[in-house]
Design an enzyme around this catalytic site. Structure first.
Site, PDB file in Angstrom:
ATOM      1  N   LYS A   1      -8.458  14.392   3.909  1.00 28.79           N
ATOM      2  CA  LYS A   1      -7.704  13.140   4.016  1.00 28.79           C
ATOM      3  C   LYS A   1      -6.760  13.289   5.202  1.00 28.79           C
ATOM      4  O   LYS A   1      -6.674  14.366   5.785  1.00 28.79           O
ATOM      5  CB  LYS A   1      -6.926  12.858   2.728  1.00 28.79           C
ATOM      6  CG  LYS A   1      -6.122  14.062   2.196  1.00 28.79           C
ATOM      7  CD  LYS A   1      -5.454  13.776   0.861  1.00 28.79           C
ATOM      8  CE  LYS A   1      -6.371  13.849  -0.332  1.00 28.79           C
ATOM      9  NZ  LYS A   1      -6.462  12.633  -1.093  1.00 28.79           N
TER      10      LYS A   1
ATOM     11  N   LYS B   1     -14.331   8.638  -4.465  1.00 26.55           N
ATOM     12  CA  LYS B   1     -15.563   9.050  -3.798  1.00 26.55           C
ATOM     13  C   LYS B   1     -16.025  10.401  -4.328  1.00 26.55           C
ATOM     14  O   LYS B   1     -17.205  10.602  -4.601  1.00 26.55           O
ATOM     15  CB  LYS B   1     -15.332   9.179  -2.281  1.00 26.55           C
ATOM     16  CG  LYS B   1     -15.006   7.882  -1.578  1.00 26.55           C
ATOM     17  CD  LYS B   1     -14.520   8.157  -0.142  1.00 26.55           C
ATOM     18  CE  LYS B   1     -13.847   6.953   0.459  1.00 26.55           C
ATOM     19  NZ  LYS B   1     -13.080   7.282   1.682  1.00 26.55           N
TER      20      LYS B   1
ATOM     21  N   HIS C   1       0.793  -1.231   0.000  1.00 26.99           N
ATOM     22  CA  HIS C   1       0.000   0.000   0.000  1.00 26.99           C
ATOM     23  C   HIS C   1       0.819   1.271   0.000  1.00 26.99           C
ATOM     24  O   HIS C   1       0.257   2.359   0.061  1.00 26.99           O
ATOM     25  CB  HIS C   1      -0.920   0.042   1.222  1.00 26.99           C
ATOM     26  CG  HIS C   1      -2.100  -0.858   1.108  1.00 26.99           C
ATOM     27  ND1 HIS C   1      -3.260  -0.477   0.493  1.00 26.99           N
ATOM     28  CD2 HIS C   1      -2.293  -2.138   1.490  1.00 26.99           C
ATOM     29  CE1 HIS C   1      -4.127  -1.472   0.523  1.00 26.99           C
ATOM     30  NE2 HIS C   1      -3.562  -2.504   1.120  1.00 26.99           N
TER      31      HIS C   1
ATOM     32  N   LYS D   1       0.889  14.462   1.079  1.00 25.75           N
ATOM     33  CA  LYS D   1      -0.412  14.767   0.492  1.00 25.75           C
ATOM     34  C   LYS D   1      -0.554  16.255   0.164  1.00 25.75           C
ATOM     35  O   LYS D   1      -1.478  16.672  -0.504  1.00 25.75           O
ATOM     36  CB  LYS D   1      -1.530  14.316   1.430  1.00 25.75           C
ATOM     37  CG  LYS D   1      -1.656  12.774   1.532  1.00 25.75           C
ATOM     38  CD  LYS D   1      -2.756  12.368   2.493  1.00 25.75           C
ATOM     39  CE  LYS D   1      -2.910  10.883   2.687  1.00 25.75           C
ATOM     40  NZ  LYS D   1      -3.742  10.207   1.675  1.00 25.75           N
TER      41      LYS D   1
ATOM     42  N   THR E   1      -8.419   6.724  -2.459  1.00 29.43           N
ATOM     43  CA  THR E   1      -9.791   6.328  -2.736  1.00 29.43           C
ATOM     44  C   THR E   1     -10.723   7.523  -2.530  1.00 29.43           C
ATOM     45  O   THR E   1     -11.835   7.529  -3.043  1.00 29.43           O
ATOM     46  CB  THR E   1     -10.242   5.170  -1.817  1.00 29.43           C
ATOM     47  OG1 THR E   1      -9.868   5.474  -0.474  1.00 29.43           O
ATOM     48  CG2 THR E   1      -9.615   3.860  -2.235  1.00 29.43           C
TER      49      THR E   1
HETATM   50  C1  LIG Z   1     -11.782   7.367   1.916  1.00 34.86           C
HETATM   51  C2  LIG Z   1     -11.245   7.766   3.215  1.00 34.86           C
HETATM   52  C3  LIG Z   1      -9.874   7.990   3.355  1.00 34.86           C
HETATM   53  C4  LIG Z   1      -8.899   7.878   2.213  1.00 34.86           C
HETATM   54  O1  LIG Z   1      -8.814   9.145   1.571  1.00 34.86           O
HETATM   55  P1  LIG Z   1      -7.602   9.475   0.584  1.00 34.86           P
HETATM   56  O2  LIG Z   1      -8.025  10.793   0.014  1.00 34.86           O
HETATM   57  O3  LIG Z   1      -7.584   8.415  -0.456  1.00 34.86           O
HETATM   58  O4  LIG Z   1      -6.373   9.564   1.388  1.00 34.86           O
HETATM   59  C5  LIG Z   1      -9.389   8.354   4.597  1.00 34.86           C
HETATM   60  N1  LIG Z   1     -10.202   8.509   5.649  1.00 34.86           N
HETATM   61  C6  LIG Z   1     -11.542   8.322   5.545  1.00 34.86           C
HETATM   62  C7  LIG Z   1     -12.392   8.504   6.744  1.00 34.86           C
HETATM   63  C8  LIG Z   1     -12.105   7.933   4.335  1.00 34.86           C
HETATM   64  O5  LIG Z   1     -13.418   7.740   4.250  1.00 34.86           O
END
Ligand SMILES: *Cc1c(COP(=O)(O)O)cnc(C)c1O
Length: 768
Positions: free
Chosen positions: A505, A617, A318, A511, A613
């Site tokens: 995030k 979303k 990952h 990031k 991810t």
């Molecule tokens: C989807 C999700 C993440 C991952 O977000 P990234 O933008 O891919 O880092 C982290 N925390 C929560 C609560 C999420 O729902």
């Protein structure tokens, strides 16, 4: 309430007739140190098709169903994306009727609850079990013993094989709790098995002194399942984290074998019945643990044990960040799990022998070895033992194969594959964004929840102005909902007519939340110079937790909040731009934010984000992405035919070259007056606080420097936004791009990812 009682509560499903089951049923065991399910009540009602009935029935009684949902804790047994991925996968597995159990730890406390106090992150205990515990079923029948420390002795058994005994061990009871995870309109559930550590109370009488020792020892044992990722700054913390990992794999592997035998299956057939998946390196010790069980307890020879295990085990990487590729001190491993250390040493010895036969250079052998330089390398062990190794996006898998694990890919070329991540579009679209879901379903018909790829059909409506207008209206409604929620929960007023620009995030340098703040400071400077400057009204929304010992991440949170406060003081500028930091980012908060997002910032330095991810979303909910060429961003951008994509910045290859040739932020600073303005502003400070430390961090080239090159990508970032703003000023064109993006997002459903895994890695049995 009448409708409620018309439901057939005990709609018993017929059991699968025994005679019909000829082939072995192959089940997945997904080992993960993190699991982030979020809330369960709404999801379960939704999956059963009961949500609307319950909502109506409660409404008749004057009760808002959402108020009930809000009572439930958001089970935060993970940090972020990786734990959430595990939860999405379990949902898809149940929905698609593949049998699966995830194994994780029942942490007493979830990831901390975050408040912002005086602009700073404050952390509070997360006692999730008060309400989240309602879903757990204790399984005393499946408790097992996990052994630590002590001495290993060996003797010749009656069958002539070498047997091992343990003396002076610390015995820990691993006690499981099951949580059933529903799938959508499915006949089966996935199981989440959460292991908790208990001391095995002894009935032996002890005197007082011994008694208090016992109490201390019991406490030490129960600490094993106390918190997620105990701090590893001190040796005691490292020991604890390591014990946690062995605890998880020993309990789960014993369970796998016990269940297998309990069903009357032959231990020699293990690999026909179980697939074991290592989610990131933390559960890698499942390999030596299984070796131990098969050899020491079931008299397997080394080769038979190894052949069985390597047919069962697969591994997902990952991250490419060096600090996240786990390495443990050999002394620690030897002391805490002596028998496991013996086994790892033997795996290492045989592997080195194999590499020598292949005529690999000594330097390369040392590089690939499992134990080297007095440390145990988990990733190398996982790769050597797994029949498949995958990255989580095309770019990431390519980096694994061509860079990070290049030498392994040479000797095991068929093992390395890609499975791009996905999200369950049920939770992340159908449940959290009912307006959009209803609209899509009205246009294309069918059951979106069962077939995400059907969204492709939306393409037929791209020239239908009314549909595009509707898409834009839905976004506005969702923004209003979010604004209202934020007002109630944080007392902050935001303007739903402004553009919602969202970066949510974990807070991490890679990031690059900082890069986004630099852009906001730049816009603020522009407006200060000219209050009439043509700048779009925007609300910049941040959310995310910083690890409690991560000083820079906390500094960035402070900066965001001080910039927010500074802007707020200006009556004119605050009408145009506003910054908010939403507290306590979690699955529940994400479910509220995604439907309201218009611009989603996915701006990690290229080569750093394995997949992401959050990007999926946001786009599925009708946001456009501002992104770098990183992780799954590249694939999302590619699917939408490079039209209306806003990619900027260095590619992973250019990042490498820049480091090789020398990254010189001072040159960039000297050649760009906007950056000069931003750095000056940092030095002068915001809301009375100087951010000189961050200014020099951005410009430093030796120590305490910005390893993620914010300034290198700054100019392109600003330019890309100008293009994006131009599109936003034409709502119908913007809406059309949004709709086309949504139509392509079916590919990023976790259902597709699971089908990839089943076909290429796990070969599970689909239950009828
Ligand atoms: C989807 C999700 C993440 C991952 O977000 P990234 O933008 O891919 O880092 C982290 N925390 C929560 C609560 C999420 O729902």
């Amino acid at each position: 309430m009448d409708e409620l009682f018309n439901i057939r509560w005990n709609s018993k499903r017929p059991d699968v007739p025994r005679s019909a089951v000829k082939k072995p049923i192959k089940t997945l065991h997904y080992l993960t140190i993190e699991f982030l399910p979020g809330r369960t009540l709404k999801n379960t009602l939704f999956n059963l098709g009961w949500h609307d009935i319950f909502a109506q029935a409660l409404k008749q009684k004057g009760i808002d169903i959402n108020k009930i949902f809000d009572v439930e804790a958001d089970a935060g047994l993970g940090n972020g994306g990786m734990g959430r991925l595990a939860a999405c996968f379990m949902d898809s597995l149940a929905t698609l009727n593949y049998p699966a159990t995830a194994h994780c730890i029942k942490y007493d406390y979830g990831l901390f609850q975050q408040r912002i106090i005086d602009g700073q992150q404050a952390e509070f205990l997360d006692e999730w079990q008060n309400t989240g515990g309602a879903w757990l079923t204790a399984r005393p029948d499946e408790a097992v013993t996990v052994r630590f420390h002590g001495n290993v002795g060996s003797y010749k058994g009656p069958d002539g094989n070498l047997k091992f005994n343990y003396e002076g061990c610390q015995e820990v009871e691993a006690f499981p709790f099951d949580m059933m995870l529903s799938g959508y309109d499915s006949h089966i559930v996935s199981n989440l098995k959460l292991w908790s550590a208990k001391s095995k109370s002894s009935a032996k009488r002890v005197n007082y002194g011994e008694y208090s020792n016992r109490v201390n020892e019991a406490k030490e044992i129960e600490d094993i399942s106390s918190v997620l990722y105990p701090s590893i700054e001190q040796a005691s913390g490292r020991t604890l984290r390591f014990k946690q990992q062995y605890f998880l794999v020993s309990a789960s592997m014993q369970n796998v074998i016990n269940v297998h035998l309990h069903k009357g299956r032959d231990i020699n057939d293990l690999s026909s019945f179980v697939a074991i998946h290592i989610n990131d390196t933390h559960p890698t010790m499942c390999v030596p643990e299984l070796m131990r069980i098969l050899m020491d307890e079931h008299s397997f020879s080394w080769d038979d044990a190894w052949n069985t295990i390597t047919k069962c085990v697969s591994y997902t990487n990952h991250t490419v960040m060096a600090e996240a590729l786990e390495v443990w001190d050999a002394d620690l491993v030897m002391r805490v799990v002596p028998r496991i250390y013996q086994i790892i040493s033997e795996i290492d010895r045989r592997f080195r022998e194999y590499l020598t036969k292949l005529k690999k250079e000594p330097k390369i052998i040392e590089h690939m070895a499992i134990i080297s330089n007095n440390s145990v390398r988990m990733a190398n062990l996982a790769i050597h033992a797994s029949h498949k190794i995958n990255g989580v996006s095309k770019v990431h898998s390519q980096i694994l194969k061509e860079r990070l694990f290049k030498h392994f890919a040479e000797i095991y070329p068929d093992r390395f594959i890609n499975v791009t991540n996905g999200i369950t579009h049920r939770r992340w679209l159908a449940e959290c964004n009912p307006r959009l879901t209803e609209f899509i379903t009205k246009l294309i018909g069918g059951d979106l929840c069962k077939d995400a790829q059907a969204m492709e059909e939306l393409c037929r409506f791209l020239d239908d102005t009314n549909s595009i207008k509707k898409i834009n209206e839905i976004k506005l409604e969702n923004k209003k909902d979010f604004a209202e929620w934020l007002k109630i929960h944080q007392g902050i007023t935001i303007n739903p007519e402004s553009r919602f620009d969202v970066l949510v995030k974990r807070i991490h340098e890679y990031k690059r939340q900082l890069l986004n703040v630099l852009r906001i400071i730049y816009l603020y400077n522009e407006l200060k110079n000219n209050p009439k400057a043509d700048i779009l009204p925007q609300t910049f929304i941040f959310a995310g937790k910083a690890a409690s010992n991560y000083i820079m991440a906390k500094r960035i949170i402070k900066l965001i909040n001080q910039v927010a406060a500074e802007i707020e003081k200006d009556k004119v500028i605050s009408k145009i731009i506003k910054v908010v930091f939403v507290e306590n980012y979690s699955v529940t908060i994400a479910e509220k934010l995604m439907p309201a997002t218009e611009v989603s910032q996915q701006i990690s330095l290229a080569g750093q984000e394995a997949s992401g991810t959050g990007n999926m979303k946001a786009v599925m909910n009708g946001a456009l992405m501002m992104c770098t060429y990183d992780g799954a961003n590249a694939e999302i951008a590619h699917l939408r035919c490079n039209d209306g994509t806003f990619t900027f910045g260095l590619s992973p290859f250019e990042v490498e070259r820049t480091w090789r040739d020398g990254y010189n932020p001072i040159d960039i600073y000297n050649s760009n007056k906007d950056i000069v303005g931003v750095i000056d502003a940092l030095n002068n400070g915001f809301n009375g606080e100087s951010f000189k430390d961050i200014a020099s961090y951005l410009l430093n080239t030796c120590t305490n420097k910005d390893n993620y090159m914010c300034l290198a990508d700054f100019e392109e970032f600003i330019e890309a936004h100008k293009k994006m703003d131009a599109l936003y000023r034409k709502p119908l064109e913007w809406g059309k791009v949004v709709m086309r993006n949504i139509s392509k997002m079916g590919y990023f459903s976790a259902d597709r990812a699971i089908l990839d895994y089943v076909k290429n890695v796990w070969h599970l049995t689909k239950l009828k």
